[in-house]
Structures are given as C-alpha cells and as structure tokens.
Design an enzyme around this catalytic site. Structure first.
Site, PDB file in Angstrom:
ATOM      1  N   GLY A  12      47.768  35.659  34.575  1.00  0.00           N
ATOM      2  CA  GLY A  12      47.052  36.519  35.510  1.00  0.00           C
ATOM      3  C   GLY A  12      47.766  36.595  36.846  1.00  0.00           C
ATOM      4  N   GLN A  13      47.185  37.370  37.743  1.00  0.00           N
ATOM      5  CA  GLN A  13      47.765  37.536  39.076  1.00  0.00           C
ATOM      6  C   GLN A  13      47.990  36.189  39.768  1.00  0.00           C
ATOM      7  OE1 GLN A  13      46.281  40.184  42.691  1.00  0.00           O
ATOM      8  NE2 GLN A  13      45.056  38.332  42.580  1.00  0.00           N
ATOM      9  N   LEU A  79      42.556  28.203  36.127  1.00  0.00           N
ATOM     10  CA  LEU A  79      42.337  29.572  36.609  1.00  0.00           C
ATOM     11  C   LEU A  79      41.727  30.467  35.537  1.00  0.00           C
ATOM     12  CD1 LEU A  79      45.814  30.157  38.375  1.00  0.00           C
ATOM     13  CD2 LEU A  79      43.807  28.917  39.235  1.00  0.00           C
ATOM     14  N   SER A 124      34.602  31.032  43.036  1.00  0.00           N
ATOM     15  CA  SER A 124      34.611  32.420  43.511  1.00  0.00           C
ATOM     16  C   SER A 124      33.510  32.671  44.522  1.00  0.00           C
ATOM     17  CB  SER A 124      34.431  33.357  42.314  1.00  0.00           C
ATOM     18  OG  SER A 124      34.137  34.675  42.721  1.00  0.00           O
ATOM     19  N   GLU A 126      31.818  35.152  44.506  1.00  0.00           N
ATOM     20  CA  GLU A 126      30.730  35.771  43.741  1.00  0.00           C
ATOM     21  C   GLU A 126      29.570  34.800  43.555  1.00  0.00           C
ATOM     22  OE1 GLU A 126      30.154  38.769  42.041  1.00  0.00           O
ATOM     23  OE2 GLU A 126      31.856  39.743  43.011  1.00  0.00           O
ATOM     24  N   TYR A 148      29.281  36.285  35.300  1.00  0.00           N
ATOM     25  CA  TYR A 148      30.532  35.680  35.762  1.00  0.00           C
ATOM     26  C   TYR A 148      30.251  34.671  36.870  1.00  0.00           C
ATOM     27  CZ  TYR A 148      35.014  35.455  38.292  1.00  0.00           C
ATOM     28  OH  TYR A 148      36.147  35.026  38.954  1.00  0.00           O
ATOM     29  N   HIS A 178      41.239  38.447  46.578  1.00  0.00           N
ATOM     30  CA  HIS A 178      42.643  38.340  46.952  1.00  0.00           C
ATOM     31  C   HIS A 178      43.451  39.242  46.024  1.00  0.00           C
ATOM     32  CE1 HIS A 178      41.327  35.052  44.370  1.00  0.00           C
ATOM     33  NE2 HIS A 178      42.542  34.999  43.835  1.00  0.00           N
TER      34      HIS A 178
END
Length: 328
Positions: A12-13, A79, A124, A126, A148, A178
């Site tokens: 992932g990023q 992650l 997160s 979130e 999530y 980010h």
C-alpha cells in the site's frame, strides 16, 4: 548488525514510504504478503528488488507464529487494512478479521516466541467518528461511525491490552488523512489531481464532486511514516495522534489543484448530490502536540506542496500513457 522490520500491508501507499524510510536507515525489510496478493509487489516499483517477501495468509495464526519465529523481527509495522473506508460496509466481518485479527495474531506470536520486538499498530482518526471537540488528541473518546473505524478501535485496544498485561513494546499511531501520488483514484485527493491533469491536457472537461465543504486534516504520507518509525525508537511505548493540525475543505483542495495548472476550479467543478457521504466528518483535525514534544516530529510538506506534487505526477503519467484520463 542491521535491524529486521516486518511490514503487513507493504504494497500500500504507507508500505512504500515506510519501506523507503527503513531501507534508508539500513534495515532488512520483509513484507508479509498473502499468496493471492503477490502480484501487488509491483506497486513498490523501484523498491521491489530491495525488500524481501514472506508469503503468508494473515488469517493463519500458526503460519504467522512460524513467520515471527523464523524472522525474529526487531520491529513489526502492522499496516494491513482495507484501503478504502466506505468499502467496509459491504464486508464488515472481513474488515474486522483483517484489521483486528491480524493485530491480535501478530501480538500473540511475539508474546509466544518471547521476543522483545517493538510493535506498531496503524490506527486511524476514523476511530474518533462523531466528535464533540476539536482538535482531537490522545484523550479524545472514540465514537466510530463505520465498520472500518470500529475494527480499528478493537485492534487499538487489543494492542493496549498486550502492552499493559504482557509488557510488550507496542504503540498505536492514530493517523489523520495522509496522501501522496500513490493514492488510488477513489480517494478524493487523487481523484481531483487526476481530473485536473486530464482537464489541463484536454482529455476531459469537468470534475464531478460531492460536498465541497467537507473538511479534512490532509498530510503527506512520507511525513506520517516518519512518525511511525520514531514511535518505535522512543524509550517508552505510547500512543500518538499524527496529523497536521490544519483543516482544508474539498473546495480548497480543488482550488489548490487547479491553481497548479493555472485554471479556475469553479469553471470545471460540478456538485453531484449522489456523491455526498452520509457518514461524512467535518471536524476531524489533529492536535499533534504530544508527537512534537516527545518524538520531535512535525510535518515537513505543506498542503499546497503535497497537492502540487500529486497533480504534476498525474500530468507526467497521462503524458506517458501510464494511467488513463479521469472519468467526469
């Protein structure tokens, strides 16, 4: 002797930017990648040949225990998570198992093998959900508003319990949005960057958006992974809120992106009510004071510089044919 770091979600990023940082610091970097996701290694681009891959199903407790026993990592960065928050509504149980299950299995493996491994859990913003105070810090209550976020809260507390009960060096980074040129186009920052590049090159003529007044604390992924690493270098394991402390609206995002190519955003952006999220947050903004004081961390890349980097990269990709033009 170099340290060994294991990373879940390495393709992932954040996995890319974290791998780049760790390699720079001389680490041996090993990605724990499920067999069915081996092809995703190509996402690491120039780093693919510099990291090792350990094939393992993240849902297999025995296999993860064996991986930890064989590799004996100095650090683990967990992650692994669905890459797009709204998608968690279609598979809440799968989201829970990937997020909370992986964290639990890895923490249990470290404890069972008896290692002094330092563990990072990717939490997160979130998790804060419907907040009644802004900005948020490490003492702000969690009020998750989607599967999530709920899974992230569960994983966070699982990590805390392992730290408190078993004395593991385990940290949680509560990261705000980010971004980078590696974001998929279903994220609003990349959607805008790709659309702006497409419009500038005459490949499309408009950008359909949802709520232009929705606001986010947008930072640069490269800055945020630096905070992850610093958490595991600290003397004591603690949890940290990581963000810029600045709110920007989607309208400001669009204005900044179109300004990069000398265009007026208002001439190209249309609002489509169908694109407005019902669980949109308006006041999620970080108070990163603790990270600044304890980790000597603060963002290095400004919002404007981040958006410019994303737009210029998509211009380059479109000109070379590496990506297709944005749909309206």
């Amino acid at each position: 002797m170099s340290k060994t770091a294991l990373i879940t979600g390495i393709t992932g990023q954040d996995g890319y930017y974290l791998s780049r940082l760790l390699l720079k610091h001389g680490y041996r970097v090993v990605g724990l990648i499920p067999p069915q996701r081996q092809s995703n290694l190509a996402k690491l681009g120039d780093l693919a040949g510099q990291v090792e891959v350990y094939s393992v199903a993240l849902t297999d407790s025995a296999a993860l225990l064996e991986a930890v026993e064989q590799l004996r990592p100095d650090e683990i960065y967990n992650l692994a998570a669905p890459s797009f928050v709204p998608a968690s509504w279609s598979d809440p149980l799968g989201t829970l198992d990937l997020v909370t299950g992986t964290a639990t299995r890895l923490l249990s493996a470290v404890r069972q093998v008896g290692l002094a491994t330092r563990f990072y859990q990717a939490s997160s913003s979130e998790m804060f959900g419907q907040v009644d105070q802004s900005p948020q810090d490490e003492n702000t209550p969690f009020r998750p508003m989607n599967p999530y976020a709920a899974a992230k809260v569960h994983a966070h507390w699982t990590m805390v319990h392992h730290r408190q009960r078993y004395g593991l060096f385990a940290c949680s980074g509560i990261l705000y949005n980010h971004e980078s040129p590696l974001r998929p186009p279903n994220f609003v920052t990349r959607k805008v960057a790709l659309a702006v590049a497409s419009i500038k090159l005459g490949l499309s003529d408009r950008l359909e958006m949802g709520n232009l007044q929705a606001k986010r604390d947008w930072g640069y992924a490269g800055d945020h992974v630096e905070a992850m690493w610093r958490m595991l270098q600290a003397k004591t394991p603690e949890d940290y809120v990581i963000g810029t402390g600045q709110l920007h609206s989607v309208e400001q995002l669009a204005a900044a992106a179109f300004a990069c190519v000398d265009l007026n955003w208002a001439e190209y952006v249309n609002v489509d009510p169908k694109l407005i999220r019902t669980d949109e947050h308006f006041h999620l903004v970080a108070n990163p004071a603790k990270a600044k004081q304890n980790l000597n961390w603060q963002p290095q890349v400004s919002f404007e510089a981040l958006i410019q980097e994303m737009v210029l990269k998509d211009l380059e990709r479109l000109k070379s044919g590496a990506v297709t033009p944005a749909a309206p």
